[in-house]
Design a protein around this motif. Structure first.
Motif, PDB file in Angstrom:
ATOM      1  N   SER A  66     -33.668 165.386  45.197  1.00 45.50           N
ATOM      2  CA  SER A  66     -33.982 166.710  44.665  1.00 45.50           C
ATOM      3  C   SER A  66     -34.753 167.519  45.697  1.00 45.50           C
ATOM      4  CB  SER A  66     -34.802 166.595  43.379  1.00 45.50           C
ATOM      5  OG  SER A  66     -36.062 165.997  43.628  1.00 45.50           O
ATOM      6  N   SER A  67     -34.745 167.065  46.950  1.00 44.43           N
ATOM      7  CA  SER A  67     -35.430 167.750  48.041  1.00 44.43           C
ATOM      8  C   SER A  67     -36.908 167.957  47.729  1.00 44.43           C
ATOM      9  CB  SER A  67     -34.755 169.104  48.327  1.00 44.43           C
ATOM     10  OG  SER A  67     -35.188 169.641  49.547  1.00 44.43           O
ATOM     11  N   ASN A  68     -37.511 166.930  47.096  1.00 47.19           N
ATOM     12  CA  ASN A  68     -38.928 166.922  46.736  1.00 47.19           C
ATOM     13  C   ASN A  68     -39.308 168.012  45.740  1.00 47.19           C
ATOM     14  OD1 ASN A  68     -39.774 164.689  48.463  1.00 47.19           O
ATOM     15  ND2 ASN A  68     -39.359 166.094  50.165  1.00 47.19           N
ATOM     16  N   ASN A  69     -38.336 168.505  44.985  1.00 41.58           N
ATOM     17  CA  ASN A  69     -38.578 169.533  43.980  1.00 41.58           C
ATOM     18  C   ASN A  69     -38.489 168.949  42.573  1.00 41.58           C
ATOM     19  OD1 ASN A  69     -38.835 171.848  45.705  1.00 41.58           O
ATOM     20  ND2 ASN A  69     -36.642 171.706  46.075  1.00 41.58           N
ATOM     21  N   PRO A  70     -39.168 169.551  41.594  1.00 44.24           N
ATOM     22  CA  PRO A  70     -38.973 169.152  40.197  1.00 44.24           C
ATOM     23  C   PRO A  70     -37.537 169.416  39.752  1.00 44.24           C
ATOM     24  CG  PRO A  70     -40.969 170.453  40.464  1.00 44.24           C
ATOM     25  CD  PRO A  70     -40.213 170.570  41.757  1.00 44.24           C
ATOM     26  N   TYR A  71     -37.096 168.710  38.738  1.00 41.51           N
ATOM     27  CA  TYR A  71     -35.718 168.842  38.270  1.00 41.51           C
ATOM     28  C   TYR A  71     -35.668 168.752  36.754  1.00 41.51           C
ATOM     29  CZ  TYR A  71     -36.071 163.772  37.821  1.00 41.51           C
ATOM     30  OH  TYR A  71     -36.484 162.511  37.470  1.00 41.51           O
ATOM     31  N   TYR A  72     -34.556 169.257  36.194  1.00 43.83           N
ATOM     32  CA  TYR A  72     -34.324 169.234  34.762  1.00 43.83           C
ATOM     33  C   TYR A  72     -32.899 168.732  34.548  1.00 43.83           C
ATOM     34  CZ  TYR A  72     -38.079 172.636  35.341  1.00 43.83           C
ATOM     35  OH  TYR A  72     -39.222 173.257  35.717  1.00 43.83           O
ATOM     36  N   GLY A  73     -32.693 168.003  33.469  1.00 47.16           N
ATOM     37  CA  GLY A  73     -31.354 167.480  33.235  1.00 47.16           C
ATOM     38  C   GLY A  73     -31.041 167.378  31.761  1.00 47.16           C
ATOM     39  N   ALA A  74     -29.762 167.150  31.454  1.00 42.91           N
ATOM     40  CA  ALA A  74     -29.318 166.973  30.079  1.00 42.91           C
ATOM     41  C   ALA A  74     -28.083 166.114  30.075  1.00 42.91           C
ATOM     42  CB  ALA A  74     -29.043 168.326  29.428  1.00 42.91           C
ATOM     43  N   GLY A  75     -27.795 165.477  28.924  1.00 44.40           N
ATOM     44  CA  GLY A  75     -26.626 164.633  28.942  1.00 44.40           C
ATOM     45  C   GLY A  75     -26.187 164.082  27.610  1.00 44.40           C
TER      46      GLY A  75
END
Length: 294
Positions: A66-75
């Motif tokens: 994530s290139s050291n960034n926060p992330y959000y996901g769903a599934g």
């Protein structure tokens, strides 16, 4: 958030999800989403789960994807008899466009032979938007086999895996964990569980030297790729299979009927040093909410 992002987020919540490896969040968002589903899918013949998640940094096999960034996901995860799972996932990385940074799909099978031995096998594919490949990663395929041993006091998992993305790289992970659960409450429909774990990752570290023996880049995490802007001089590439990092995590999960909420703080400790390439290090945090549809 723009209307297009709101629509895409809603679609992701009902159409996409993750794979079922039983490791902590340092092995990626899709892993933990399906693992949360698997913990409560063992009774019914067919099951379906939808999940949403957040993480401070996505670590996959020694590198931040994530290139050291926060992330959000769903599934969305489909389970059959609590042992076979089909899934797909989508992830948004903060400050990175397009909104859907990358997607994954997987098939995962788990089987328990007896009270002390179980196995799992999986195949997964990760695909990123072509505009983000230089900054994030190239498309890749993952395949892994896990053997689990329950020693009563500790639960040990040994995973041998391969990544293919133009070339094949191998990994070995060894984890030890211990499961704890509170008594049921809220009319015997809720409980809290704890799953502290220590995980060791081993992989192929790569070193690049110029023709005079001076390092162009030191030992890199196995999944790291460097794409230099300028052509390199005559180089020598050497590799060694060695420990990459230790990570310590302690997931805490609240479960109520078909809903679970998991918080997972984790500390990553690299096992090699390099002044040119800085591997992921320090605390990360992950949280996921999983809803059982049926």
């Amino acid at each position: 958030m723009t209307s297009s992002k709101i629509i895409l987020t809603s679609l992701l919540c009902f159409t996409l999800s993750g794979i079922g490896r039983s490791y902590s969040q340092t092995d990626s968002l899709p892993v933990a989403i399906a693992d949360s589903a698997a913990k409560s899918a063992a009774v019914k013949k067919h099951s379906l789960f939808v999940s949403t998640a957040f993480g401070s940094n996505m670590i996959f096999l020694g590198s931040s994807i994530s290139s050291n960034n926060p992330y959000y996901g769903a599934g969305l995860v489909y389970g059959y008899k609590g042992s076979f799972f089909l899934s797909a996932s989508a992830t948004h990385i903060r400050d990175i466009e397009p909104f859907g940074a990358f997607f994954s799909a997987a098939a995962d099978y788990k089987h328990t032979f007896n009270k002390w031995f179980d196995v799992a096998a999986e195949v997964a594919g990760y695909k990123t938007d072509f505009r983000r490949r230089e900054k994030l990663f190239s498309d890749f395929t993952y395949a892994g086999f896990t053997a689990g041993f329950d020693w009563k006091i500790l639960y040990t998992r040994i995973t041998s895996s391969l990544i293919y993305s133009g070339e094949t790289k191998g990994y070995l992970q060894i984890s030890n964990s211990r499961y704890f659960q509170t008594p049921y409450f809220l009319k015997k429909k809720a409980y809290v569980s704890f799953f502290p774990e220590i995980n060791l990752l081993m992989g192929q570290l790569v070193k690049v030297d110029d023709d005079s023996g001076n390092p162009i880049q030191g030992y890199m995490p196995p999944f790291f790729r460097q794409r230099p802007d300028q052509p390199l001089p005559l180089i020598t590439v050497s590799t060694r299979f060695a420990p990459v990092y230790l990570n310590f995590s302690s997931p805490v999960t609240f479960s109520y009927k078909g809903f679970s909420l998991e918080a997972d703080p984790c500390y990553i400790l690299p096992t090699f040093k390099d002044n040119m390439i800085k591997p992921p290090k320090g605390f990360t945090f992950y949280m996921t909410a999983t809803f059982r549809i049926f």
